[in-house]
Scaffold this motif. Structure first.
Motif, PDB file in Angstrom:
ATOM      1  N   THR A  63      51.648 -51.548  31.485  1.00 33.40           N
ATOM      2  CA  THR A  63      53.109 -51.451  31.436  1.00 33.40           C
ATOM      3  C   THR A  63      53.611 -50.585  32.594  1.00 33.40           C
ATOM      4  O   THR A  63      54.506 -49.771  32.445  1.00 33.40           O
ATOM      5  CB  THR A  63      53.601 -50.876  30.083  1.00 33.40           C
ATOM      6  OG1 THR A  63      52.798 -49.735  29.758  1.00 33.40           O
ATOM      7  CG2 THR A  63      53.522 -51.896  28.976  1.00 33.40           C
ATOM      8  N   GLY A  64      52.986 -50.774  33.777  1.00 32.69           N
ATOM      9  CA  GLY A  64      53.510 -50.169  35.000  1.00 32.69           C
ATOM     10  C   GLY A  64      54.530 -51.117  35.612  1.00 32.69           C
ATOM     11  O   GLY A  64      54.973 -52.088  34.975  1.00 32.69           O
ATOM     12  N   SER A  65      54.885 -50.855  36.851  1.00 37.67           N
ATOM     13  CA  SER A  65      55.947 -51.622  37.498  1.00 37.67           C
ATOM     14  C   SER A  65      55.634 -53.123  37.558  1.00 37.67           C
ATOM     15  O   SER A  65      56.515 -53.963  37.319  1.00 37.67           O
ATOM     16  CB  SER A  65      56.155 -51.068  38.904  1.00 37.67           C
ATOM     17  OG  SER A  65      57.193 -51.738  39.522  1.00 37.67           O
ATOM     18  N   SER A  66      54.383 -53.466  37.874  1.00 40.49           N
ATOM     19  CA  SER A  66      54.027 -54.897  37.994  1.00 40.49           C
ATOM     20  C   SER A  66      54.234 -55.600  36.660  1.00 40.49           C
ATOM     21  O   SER A  66      54.762 -56.722  36.603  1.00 40.49           O
ATOM     22  CB  SER A  66      52.576 -55.059  38.444  1.00 40.49           C
ATOM     23  OG  SER A  66      52.359 -54.393  39.666  1.00 40.49           O
ATOM     24  N   ARG A  70      49.282 -48.994  26.928  1.00 39.96           N
ATOM     25  CA  ARG A  70      48.621 -47.716  26.685  1.00 39.96           C
ATOM     26  C   ARG A  70      49.650 -46.592  26.846  1.00 39.96           C
ATOM     27  O   ARG A  70      49.801 -45.772  25.944  1.00 39.96           O
ATOM     28  CB  ARG A  70      47.454 -47.541  27.670  1.00 39.96           C
ATOM     29  CG  ARG A  70      46.495 -46.456  27.268  1.00 39.96           C
ATOM     30  CD  ARG A  70      45.177 -46.562  27.970  1.00 39.96           C
ATOM     31  NE  ARG A  70      45.287 -46.447  29.422  1.00 39.96           N
ATOM     32  CZ  ARG A  70      44.254 -46.555  30.254  1.00 39.96           C
ATOM     33  NH1 ARG A  70      43.044 -46.811  29.774  1.00 39.96           N
ATOM     34  NH2 ARG A  70      44.420 -46.434  31.545  1.00 39.96           N
ATOM     35  N   THR A  71      50.347 -46.590  27.969  1.00 37.07           N
ATOM     36  CA  THR A  71      51.320 -45.516  28.214  1.00 37.07           C
ATOM     37  C   THR A  71      52.678 -46.116  28.574  1.00 37.07           C
ATOM     38  O   THR A  71      52.777 -46.838  29.561  1.00 37.07           O
ATOM     39  CB  THR A  71      50.860 -44.633  29.400  1.00 37.07           C
ATOM     40  OG1 THR A  71      49.487 -44.314  29.223  1.00 37.07           O
ATOM     41  CG2 THR A  71      51.680 -43.360  29.484  1.00 37.07           C
ATOM     42  N   LYS A  80      55.691 -39.912  36.954  1.00 35.74           N
ATOM     43  CA  LYS A  80      55.016 -41.149  37.341  1.00 35.74           C
ATOM     44  C   LYS A  80      56.108 -41.965  38.007  1.00 35.74           C
ATOM     45  O   LYS A  80      57.288 -41.786  37.692  1.00 35.74           O
ATOM     46  CB  LYS A  80      54.514 -41.908  36.117  1.00 35.74           C
ATOM     47  CG  LYS A  80      53.252 -41.351  35.515  1.00 35.74           C
ATOM     48  CD  LYS A  80      52.801 -42.248  34.383  1.00 35.74           C
ATOM     49  CE  LYS A  80      51.341 -42.005  34.066  1.00 35.74           C
ATOM     50  NZ  LYS A  80      50.838 -42.983  33.099  1.00 35.74           N
ATOM     51  N   ARG A  81      55.739 -42.884  38.865  1.00 36.90           N
ATOM     52  CA  ARG A  81      56.794 -43.622  39.566  1.00 36.90           C
ATOM     53  C   ARG A  81      57.597 -44.416  38.554  1.00 36.90           C
ATOM     54  O   ARG A  81      57.051 -45.280  37.853  1.00 36.90           O
ATOM     55  CB  ARG A  81      56.191 -44.554  40.597  1.00 36.90           C
ATOM     56  CG  ARG A  81      57.220 -45.038  41.608  1.00 36.90           C
ATOM     57  CD  ARG A  81      56.509 -45.776  42.702  1.00 36.90           C
ATOM     58  NE  ARG A  81      57.379 -46.145  43.797  1.00 36.90           N
ATOM     59  CZ  ARG A  81      58.247 -47.135  43.750  1.00 36.90           C
ATOM     60  NH1 ARG A  81      58.388 -47.842  42.646  1.00 36.90           N
ATOM     61  NH2 ARG A  81      58.967 -47.437  44.795  1.00 36.90           N
ATOM     62  N   ALA A 122      47.632 -56.217  34.625  1.00 39.06           N
ATOM     63  CA  ALA A 122      48.598 -55.523  35.507  1.00 39.06           C
ATOM     64  C   ALA A 122      48.197 -54.061  35.506  1.00 39.06           C
ATOM     65  O   ALA A 122      48.967 -53.175  35.148  1.00 39.06           O
ATOM     66  CB  ALA A 122      50.018 -55.714  34.986  1.00 39.06           C
ATOM     67  N   THR A 123      46.939 -53.825  35.878  1.00 41.65           N
ATOM     68  CA  THR A 123      46.301 -52.533  35.601  1.00 41.65           C
ATOM     69  C   THR A 123      46.279 -51.566  36.783  1.00 41.65           C
ATOM     70  O   THR A 123      45.635 -50.526  36.708  1.00 41.65           O
ATOM     71  CB  THR A 123      44.872 -52.770  35.077  1.00 41.65           C
ATOM     72  OG1 THR A 123      44.255 -53.804  35.849  1.00 41.65           O
ATOM     73  CG2 THR A 123      44.893 -53.206  33.626  1.00 41.65           C
ATOM     74  N   GLY A 124      46.967 -51.893  37.880  1.00 40.00           N
ATOM     75  CA  GLY A 124      47.184 -50.880  38.911  1.00 40.00           C
ATOM     76  C   GLY A 124      46.185 -50.881  40.056  1.00 40.00           C
ATOM     77  O   GLY A 124      45.326 -51.754  40.173  1.00 40.00           O
ATOM     78  N   PHE A 125      46.316 -49.837  40.875  1.00 41.63           N
ATOM     79  CA  PHE A 125      45.636 -49.781  42.174  1.00 41.63           C
ATOM     80  C   PHE A 125      44.875 -48.464  42.360  1.00 41.63           C
ATOM     81  O   PHE A 125      45.262 -47.440  41.817  1.00 41.63           O
ATOM     82  CB  PHE A 125      46.668 -49.869  43.303  1.00 41.63           C
ATOM     83  CG  PHE A 125      47.442 -51.157  43.310  1.00 41.63           C
ATOM     84  CD1 PHE A 125      46.995 -52.252  44.029  1.00 41.63           C
ATOM     85  CD2 PHE A 125      48.616 -51.283  42.561  1.00 41.63           C
ATOM     86  CE1 PHE A 125      47.698 -53.447  44.032  1.00 41.63           C
ATOM     87  CE2 PHE A 125      49.332 -52.476  42.559  1.00 41.63           C
ATOM     88  CZ  PHE A 125      48.874 -53.561  43.290  1.00 41.63           C
TER      89      PHE A 125
HETATM   90  P1  NA7 Z   1      50.489 -48.898  37.560  1.00 44.01           P
HETATM   91  O1  NA7 Z   1      51.843 -48.340  37.647  1.00 44.01           O
HETATM   92  O2  NA7 Z   1      49.338 -48.028  37.904  1.00 44.01           O
HETATM   93  O3  NA7 Z   1      50.333 -49.477  36.081  1.00 44.01           O
HETATM   94  C1  NA7 Z   1      49.088 -49.881  35.576  1.00 44.01           C
HETATM   95  C2  NA7 Z   1      49.219 -50.086  34.102  1.00 44.01           C
HETATM   96  O4  NA7 Z   1      47.985 -50.566  33.588  1.00 44.01           O
HETATM   97  C3  NA7 Z   1      49.540 -48.799  33.338  1.00 44.01           C
HETATM   98  O5  NA7 Z   1      50.422 -49.090  32.321  1.00 44.01           O
HETATM   99  C4  NA7 Z   1      48.162 -48.405  32.806  1.00 44.01           C
HETATM  100  O6  NA7 Z   1      48.221 -47.613  31.667  1.00 44.01           O
HETATM  101  C5  NA7 Z   1      47.580 -49.745  32.495  1.00 44.01           C
HETATM  102  N1  NA7 Z   1      46.127 -49.716  32.423  1.00 44.01           N
HETATM  103  C6  NA7 Z   1      45.265 -49.433  33.412  1.00 44.01           C
HETATM  104  N2  NA7 Z   1      44.000 -49.517  32.963  1.00 44.01           N
HETATM  105  C7  NA7 Z   1      44.075 -49.852  31.667  1.00 44.01           C
HETATM  106  C8  NA7 Z   1      43.110 -50.071  30.657  1.00 44.01           C
HETATM  107  N3  NA7 Z   1      41.806 -49.978  30.908  1.00 44.01           N
HETATM  108  N4  NA7 Z   1      43.531 -50.389  29.421  1.00 44.01           N
HETATM  109  C9  NA7 Z   1      44.850 -50.492  29.172  1.00 44.01           C
HETATM  110  N5  NA7 Z   1      45.816 -50.296  30.067  1.00 44.01           N
HETATM  111  C10 NA7 Z   1      45.428 -49.977  31.309  1.00 44.01           C
HETATM  112  O7  NA7 Z   1      50.346 -50.195  38.483  1.00 44.01           O
HETATM  113  P2  NA7 Z   1      51.439 -51.277  38.852  1.00 44.01           P
HETATM  114  O8  NA7 Z   1      50.769 -52.356  39.593  1.00 44.01           O
HETATM  115  O9  NA7 Z   1      52.237 -51.668  37.665  1.00 44.01           O
HETATM  116  O10 NA7 Z   1      52.422 -50.523  39.793  1.00 44.01           O
HETATM  117  C11 NA7 Z   1      51.932 -49.848  40.943  1.00 44.01           C
HETATM  118  C12 NA7 Z   1      53.050 -49.513  41.867  1.00 44.01           C
HETATM  119  O11 NA7 Z   1      53.459 -50.691  42.542  1.00 44.01           O
HETATM  120  C13 NA7 Z   1      54.300 -49.022  41.247  1.00 44.01           C
HETATM  121  O12 NA7 Z   1      54.299 -47.700  40.916  1.00 44.01           O
HETATM  122  C14 NA7 Z   1      55.316 -49.326  42.319  1.00 44.01           C
HETATM  123  O13 NA7 Z   1      55.215 -48.362  43.323  1.00 44.01           O
HETATM  124  C15 NA7 Z   1      54.848 -50.618  42.850  1.00 44.01           C
HETATM  125  P3  NA7 Z   1      48.072 -45.982  31.774  1.00 44.01           P
HETATM  126  O14 NA7 Z   1      49.380 -45.532  32.370  1.00 44.01           O
HETATM  127  O15 NA7 Z   1      46.921 -45.742  32.716  1.00 44.01           O
HETATM  128  O16 NA7 Z   1      47.819 -45.527  30.417  1.00 44.01           O
END
Ligand code: NA7
Length: 578
Positions: free
Chosen positions: A186-189, A209-210, A329-330, A379-382
């Motif tokens: 539940t990040g930006s993507s 998760r968050t 967080k962003r 959509a688990t980030g970078f």
């Molecule tokens: P983000 O903002 O890093 O979001 C990744 C999301 O994936 C975040 O909600 C994480 O929850 C979730 N996540 C990561 N790993 C897991 C696992 N193992 N299980 C469950 N959930 C998980 O990446 P985005 O691509 O959305 O955005 C990146 C940037 O791109 C954004 O800030 C803008 O600048 C544009 P967590 O928070 O870790 O609990």
């Protein structure tokens, strides 16, 4: 290794996103031969890779576009306030065509290794397609959010349907019609794609998760008054954007304190900014990024907005952030995200209450139950800021490996160079304002600084330049000094490296503001490249090791000084009062 089979260039630029594109253009203008290598099959970087549904920029397009060429600026018209990915990619293609960039670009080429050869004062670079380069300057335009984390789940290979990553979305698109879809993150993507996928799929399950804070984009055609504000003076408008902390105009009020404002006036101000949309709310009160109580006021306002948008109070509560202060967080900018949870075909799963145990043939099992899907989206980030750099086998003087040099977190001088890695530059590298700002303005500032530096070295018979270890250490201390007074280090964010297991915890971007940073970089040059060692063979041309161009203390409202002093003292950055 025979240097004869290497392609010899003055500068090798890694990455054909906005940074690599402008760098090439700028070096050509300076008469410096440059080649760009790019892993993808086209230009555009972030906008080439992130093709997930709903992907769009979250800084206004009038500001998120190149400012280096007036005619380009005049000729291009954005269709929306926040341009979608496809339009941003068209823009990147347009810029590449207009400046004939592709003739010096090689696509489908990923750099695997780069080793500095001290005797020759050159970089030897290897790629995954066998092409090898020999260059004087190595410029990493590799992006801050370009390498997805390796997040995986037990049993993921057993799932019978497709698993898509938002950042590696199929170019032909995905049709979710009639499908049961699960999305993790539940990040930006995710926040951008969830409303669109929910509209296409038979059913969408969101695994959270968050929860994150998200503000409405109020996207649409660019309002006339905004366009006029730009069109009446594009140069001035651009200059005003660059002369801000974030590299975009936000009506920031450095003297306004929520803690010194009457509740009715706070509400009026926050409502006005919420109605405007996007990141404007961040600029409302100077204390919201420092004082937890002031931050709480903004949190409460947004929590109320979430409750107003989500019909089910339990779902609204789950979607409300609890574990980090607003802005640490962003934050995200959305179109209809919260209201999507009112749809009958959308469900929210709280992974804190019921974590994922495994993927299986049918879908995802949590500790509570089985969820069956036809497709799953990650959509688990970078691996932010360092991921694209430390995946390269990068070795500087005496074989020093970047991974070792950065074992306790990325160390750079100005986010531009790394001690022990001569003639290697990072565009928007760790230690620069980068991800805390409008990336295009940060990119332009870095590219212009690097081009000026290379031209200066050229005038000195192609001397080499290296950040001194002293200046690097001093800059790292200053990066910490700049963020310590704020609430930013309190979140487990990707700014802190907290989203990648085992990654050292360190606040990576420079939080002192783009305007302040630009002035520091200008002073460093004015002092003859202070903090850099400049050599020509064995002859040392300049060797000013210390970094002294610290910015003056910003004007801080007196009410915030006790908190700031307390935090700096606790971090050992300020002597304790007698
Ligand atoms: P983000 O903002 O890093 O979001 C990744 C999301 O994936 C975040 O909600 C994480 O929850 C979730 N996540 C990561 N790993 C897991 C696992 N193992 N299980 C469950 N959930 C998980 O990446 P985005 O691509 O959305 O955005 C990146 C940037 O791109 C954004 O800030 C803008 O600048 C544009 P967590 O928070 O870790 O609990």
């Amino acid at each position: 290794m025979h240097s004869t089979d290497r392609i010899v260039v003055d500068a090798l630029i890694v990455g054909a996103g906005f940074a690599g594109m402008y760098m090439l253009h700028k070096l050509r203008a300076a008469g410096i031969g440059a080649t760009v290598v790019e892993a993808g099959s086209g230009v555009g970087g972030t906008w080439y890779w992130n093709r997930y549904p709903g992907a769009r920029v979250d800084i206004q397009s009038l500001e998120y576009s190149f400012g280096f060429d007036e005619q380009l600026e005049q000729d291009w018209r954005w269709s929306e306030r926040y341009a979608p990915q496809a339009e941003l990619l068209r823009y990147a293609d347009h810029v590449a065509d207009r400046f004939d960039l592709r003739r010096d670009m090689r696509f489908g080429v990923r750099v695997t290794a780069a080793h500095w050869h001290e005797a020759a004062q050159r970089w030897h670079v290897e790629t995954d397609v066998g092409a090898r380069y020999d260059c004087r300057y190595l410029i990493l335009a590799t992006g801050c959010l370009s390498i997805p984390t390796d997040v995986t789940f037990p049993g993921i290979e057993d799932f019978q349907g497709p698993v898509y990553r938002t950042s590696r979305w199929p170019h032909e698109g995905v049709d979710f019609a009639g499908q049961r879809v699960g999305i993790i993150g539940t990040g930006s993507s995710a926040i951008q794609s969830i409303p669109i996928i929910a509209g296409q799929a038979e059913h969408l399950t969101v695994f959270q998760r968050t929860p994150n804070y998200s503000m409405p984009a109020h996207n649409g055609p660019i309002p006339d008054e905004d366009f006029q504000a730009w069109a009446s003076d594009p140069r001035g408008y651009r200059a005003r954007s660059r002369d801000t902390g974030g590299g975009f105009q936000n009506e920031a009020r450095p003297d306004a304190l929520a803690m010194a404002t009457a509740p009715d006036d706070i509400r009026t101000e926050l409502e006005r900014r919420w109605a405007w949309g996007g990141f404007r709310i961040l600029g409302a009160f100077a204390d919201s990024g420092i004082d937890p109580e002031a931050n709480r006021i903004v949190h409460d306002f947004i929590a109320e907005k979430i409750r107003a948008q989500v019909a089910d109070p339990e779902v609204a509560a789950l979607l409300t952030p609890k574990d980090h202060p607003f802005g640490t967080k962003r934050p995200c900018v959305d179109t209809g995200y919260y209201a999507t949870f009112n749809r009958p075909n959308v469900a929210l799963v709280d992974l804190h209450a019921a974590p994922i145990t495994t993927f299986n043939a049918g879908g995802i099992a949590t500790t509570a139950r089985q969820h069956d899907f036809d497709a799953i989206v990650l959509a688990t980030g970078f691996d932010a800021m360092t991921g694209a750099i430390d995946r390269i086998d990068l070795r500087g003087i005496d074989g020093l490996q970047i991974k070792d040099h950065w074992a306790e977190g990325p160390r750079t001088y100005l986010g531009l160079m790394v001690a022990g890695f001569p003639n290697m530059f990072t565009i928007t590298g760790p230690g620069s304002p980068s991800v805390l700002t409008n990336m295009i303005n940060s990119i332009e500032q870095h590219v212009e600084w690097i081009a000026q530096c290379l031209a200066w070295l050229g005038q000195r018979q192609q001397a080499s330049i290296e950040a001194s270890a002293e200046a690097e250490a001093d800059w790292c201390r200053h990066v910490t000094e700049a963020v310590t007074p704020t609430l930013l280090p309190q979140a487990n964010s990707w700014y802190m490296g907290a989203n990648v297991p085992g990654k050292p915890r360190m606040f990576m971007p420079y939080a002192g503001g783009l305007n302040t940073y630009t002035e520091i970089c200008r002073q460093v040059v004015a002092k003859g490249y202070e903090g850099f060692v400049v050599k020509n063979g064995d002859a040392v041309l300049s060797d000013s090791r210390a970094f002294t161009s610290h910015p003056p203390m910003p004007d801080i409202p007196a009410a915030l000084l006790p908190i700031i002093i307390e935090r700096l003292t606790a971090a050992g950055l300020m002597p304790a009062a007698e």
